[in-house]
Design a protein around this motif. Structure first.
Motif, PDB file in Angstrom:
ATOM      1  N   VAL A   1      -4.533  14.627   6.826  1.00  0.00           N
ATOM      2  CA  VAL A   1      -4.002  13.267   6.780  1.00  0.00           C
ATOM      3  C   VAL A   1      -4.493  12.518   5.546  1.00  0.00           C
ATOM      4  O   VAL A   1      -5.573  12.792   5.019  1.00  0.00           O
TER       5      VAL A   1
ATOM      6  N   THR B   1      -2.856   9.820  -0.563  1.00  0.00           N
ATOM      7  CA  THR B   1      -1.526  10.405  -0.417  1.00  0.00           C
ATOM      8  C   THR B   1      -1.114  11.168  -1.672  1.00  0.00           C
ATOM      9  O   THR B   1      -0.513  12.244  -1.582  1.00  0.00           O
TER      10      THR B   1
ATOM     11  N   SER C   1       5.753  12.069   8.087  1.00  0.00           N
ATOM     12  CA  SER C   1       5.627  10.623   7.910  1.00  0.00           C
ATOM     13  C   SER C   1       4.573  10.093   8.883  1.00  0.00           C
ATOM     14  O   SER C   1       4.141  10.800   9.803  1.00  0.00           O
ATOM     15  N   ALA C   2       4.196   8.840   8.694  1.00  0.00           N
ATOM     16  CA  ALA C   2       3.214   8.222   9.583  1.00  0.00           C
ATOM     17  C   ALA C   2       3.674   8.298  11.041  1.00  0.00           C
ATOM     18  O   ALA C   2       2.897   8.617  11.946  1.00  0.00           O
TER      19      ALA C   2
ATOM     20  N   GLN D   1       1.892  10.216  14.234  1.00  0.00           N
ATOM     21  CA  GLN D   1       1.563   9.528  15.483  1.00  0.00           C
ATOM     22  C   GLN D   1       2.111  10.272  16.689  1.00  0.00           C
ATOM     23  O   GLN D   1       1.457  10.366  17.725  1.00  0.00           O
TER      24      GLN D   1
ATOM     25  N   HIS E   1      -3.947   4.418  13.141  1.00  0.00           N
ATOM     26  CA  HIS E   1      -2.680   3.857  12.674  1.00  0.00           C
ATOM     27  C   HIS E   1      -2.698   3.637  11.171  1.00  0.00           C
ATOM     28  O   HIS E   1      -1.675   3.288  10.587  1.00  0.00           O
TER      29      HIS E   1
ATOM     30  N   VAL F   1      -3.123   6.050   9.163  1.00  0.00           N
ATOM     31  CA  VAL F   1      -2.627   7.278   8.530  1.00  0.00           C
ATOM     32  C   VAL F   1      -1.310   6.973   7.816  1.00  0.00           C
ATOM     33  O   VAL F   1      -0.388   6.408   8.406  1.00  0.00           O
ATOM     34  N   VAL F   2      -1.281   7.320   6.527  1.00  0.00           N
ATOM     35  CA  VAL F   2      -0.104   7.022   5.707  1.00  0.00           C
ATOM     36  C   VAL F   2       0.893   8.175   5.751  1.00  0.00           C
ATOM     37  O   VAL F   2       2.103   7.979   5.850  1.00  0.00           O
ATOM     38  N   ALA F   3       0.367   9.366   5.671  1.00  0.00           N
ATOM     39  CA  ALA F   3       1.212  10.555   5.689  1.00  0.00           C
ATOM     40  C   ALA F   3       0.309  11.732   6.031  1.00  0.00           C
ATOM     41  O   ALA F   3      -0.918  11.592   6.105  1.00  0.00           O
TER      42      ALA F   3
END
Lengths: 370, 370
Positions: free
Chosen positions: A97, A104, A125-126, A130, A138, A140-142
């Protein structure tokens, strides 16, 4: 001189090669300085993650790891069938992550390299992250999902390998540190340990980060390995809160069947200093918390440290030395658990057949000579 | 019914009162559920800091703490002379630091309150702090120096108190948990413990946070104390790197003669849950690192937790109950080590003379009745 192979070192490497040799009928005696499997084999996290952990410019390491990962299911099946014990092998895959934009870019760069190598990876994707692992932050960007990366409970693994080795007829001497080796005209060195001398047709040195400290082994015969300290800890979570290996820029998090999350690890050149430090533990706790906010409330189950055997180029040292019948299998660095099946299979073939399997060629001890 | 006093609880409070009673010739028997001094007495940090820790609106607590601090030198001198053992009493004073401007306003507010109470405090500029304690962070904005705040090695203290109690002729029964108390018509309750019944002219309950859990003690006789969990840790520093008690908005840091720095402490309402948690340990490590950057590289020596006995108003419960001859000394919360001499002196006087010393009046068990 006795028939068969004498092994120095009772970690996953020595025990698994010994087990494979016994399976082919070779007499095997193993000398372990302490208790089997209590050093790097015990301290590890058990991630089998050559894809997530791919390093630029280390393609031969990657190939070795991939071959070992390919061998893992059969290796585990055979080991569990033979002993009737489980080793906690899991195939949930890994998630790397990023927690902000800078991460990223780095993750994307690695992802492109993984794709160029045709490795099985998937960009998430985020929202997709999830859905796959709701306990992750939350922030986490990617992420990159690596379905091929697996896990094993390394403490179970080494315990079961010990059973398998003994059950297969291997002779195990624990609490028997090698006092000295003595070079001979004919055959591999003789070994003095536990107040007596041991001589066998073949000798395998598999003593992890202690492999370079055997008295009497000098010059080209002495494998250059150093201890690379890792501090690591485990927290107690609800089982299945996390099912995948998680990697962040700071830490990795490996789940266990009972809910423990193993959070690792520092990489420190500190010799055999086994101190847990303020900074080391602090960074592990912070890294875990950033990735999985819920860990803040969780109990710390254990904090420990271990010593990875690191060679001069961080690749393992696998093969026969310039002395016929004297073999080395060490220097597995951060990948000893991953590379156990491939090492066991091909080193045992080399020891029995005397010809070098092609896959081991890049790891020959000879690469450091001259 | 035997002559003398029966004490329940072998922490600093029970042992020190017992020792003082023996010094006056009183027969004393002490029942300890486990090993003496291994609960709150062991878990504490040993700061004797009523000035640094002054709380608004808690003047009676402050007076008790100041009186105890005044008694400390003589108490320690007598204890060390009697036993020939040292308790690590130090008089270097305390430094309360602010690490940014918001902290400074709070520190200033407390400083003005300390001045209004005529407490010995001194405002220090950043430079003055650096000169006094060079290991502190360069981010320290300002500080308050409290020369009157001292330190003791609480583990040594309770160990030496045990020696003193036994050496003075006190009878100690460890591993003897109280199973039940039984109210009687004449005199204090009888106690069942270790398979037999104990009756004495006087009974003192000094069982720390367990004081409210003695079976058979109900209603007004049952002291309302709860366990207030504290996580705490020690790092190994060079001796004399830090010589003062350090307080930051996040943590306190208490030095030991051997160089250990005790970093505490969380304040948690978690019952007797003894887990060390990710968040608790993380905040202690971060707090120590912010105050003393050098700790980042230091070994963690130990991490532990303990349970402070907290009363309903967080002040100690000291005095005789409505049953003549039945005394209570518990609820010392965060100040059990500090308030040991004052408790020992005045509670032993109360038990022997039967009249309430004026200083104990605000802490009577009767304040929670009706």
């Amino acid at each position: 001189m006795e028939k068969g192979t004498l092994i120095i070192g009772g970690g996953v490497i020595g025990l698994s090669i010994g087990w494979r040799l016994r399976a082919r009928g070779e007499p095997v005696t193993l000398l372990e300085r302490g208790e089997t499997g209590r050093e790097a084999s015990w301290a590890a996290a058990g991630m089998l993650a050559p894809v997530s952990e791919v390093h630029f410019q280390e393609d031969v390491n990657l190939r070795l790891g991939q071959e070992s990962l390919r061998l893992y299911p059969e290796f585990v099946a055979e080991l569990e069938a033979f002993t009737g014990k489980e080793v906690g092998y899991r195939r949930e895959g890994g998630i790397s992550v990023s927690l902000h934009a800078d991460d990223t870019a780095e993750l994307r760069h690695r992802f492109e390299y993984q794709q160029a190598l045709d490795l099985p990876v998937e960009w998430l994707s985020a929202t997709e992250v999830q859905n796959l692992a709701p306990a992750l932050s939350h922030n986490v960007v990617a992420a990159v999902y690596s379905p091929a990366d697996h896990q094993v409970d390394n403490r179970k693994l080494v315990t079961v390998l010990r059973c398998a080795f003994v059950q297969a007829g291997g002779i195990l001497h624990e609490q028997t540190p090698v006092e000295e080796v003595r070079l001979l005209e004919d055959g591999p060195p003789a070994v003095r340990a536990g107040g007596r001398e041991w001589r066998s047709e073949k000798l395998l040195l598999a003593a992890g980060s202690w492999s370079g400290m055997i008295p009497g082994l000098d010059g080209a015969l002495r494998p250059w390995v150093r201890p690379v300290k890792g501090q690591i800890l485990a927290v107690r979570a609800a089982p299945d809160l996390i099912r995948h290996n998680i990697r962040t820029p700071d830490v990795y998090i490996a789940p266990r069947a009972d809910g423990r999350l193993v959070v690792g690890a520092t990489v420190e050149e500190m010799g055999y200093n086994a101190d847990l430090t303020v900074g080391g533990v602090f960074e592990l706790l912070r890294g875990a918390w950033r990735a999985i906010p819920g860990v803040y409330e969780m109990p710390i189950h254990e904090i420990w440290c271990g010593f990875r055997p690191g060679s001069r180029d961080n690749a393992p040292i696998l093969g026969e030395t310039e002395i016929p019948g004297f073999f080395i299998a060490t220097g597995h660095y951060r990948n000893g658990i991953l590379n156990t099946p491939v090492t066991a299979k091909y080193m045992s073939e080399l020891i029995l057949a005397g010809t070098m399997p092609e896959i081991l060629a890049p790891f020959s001890p000879a690469r450091f000579s001259g």
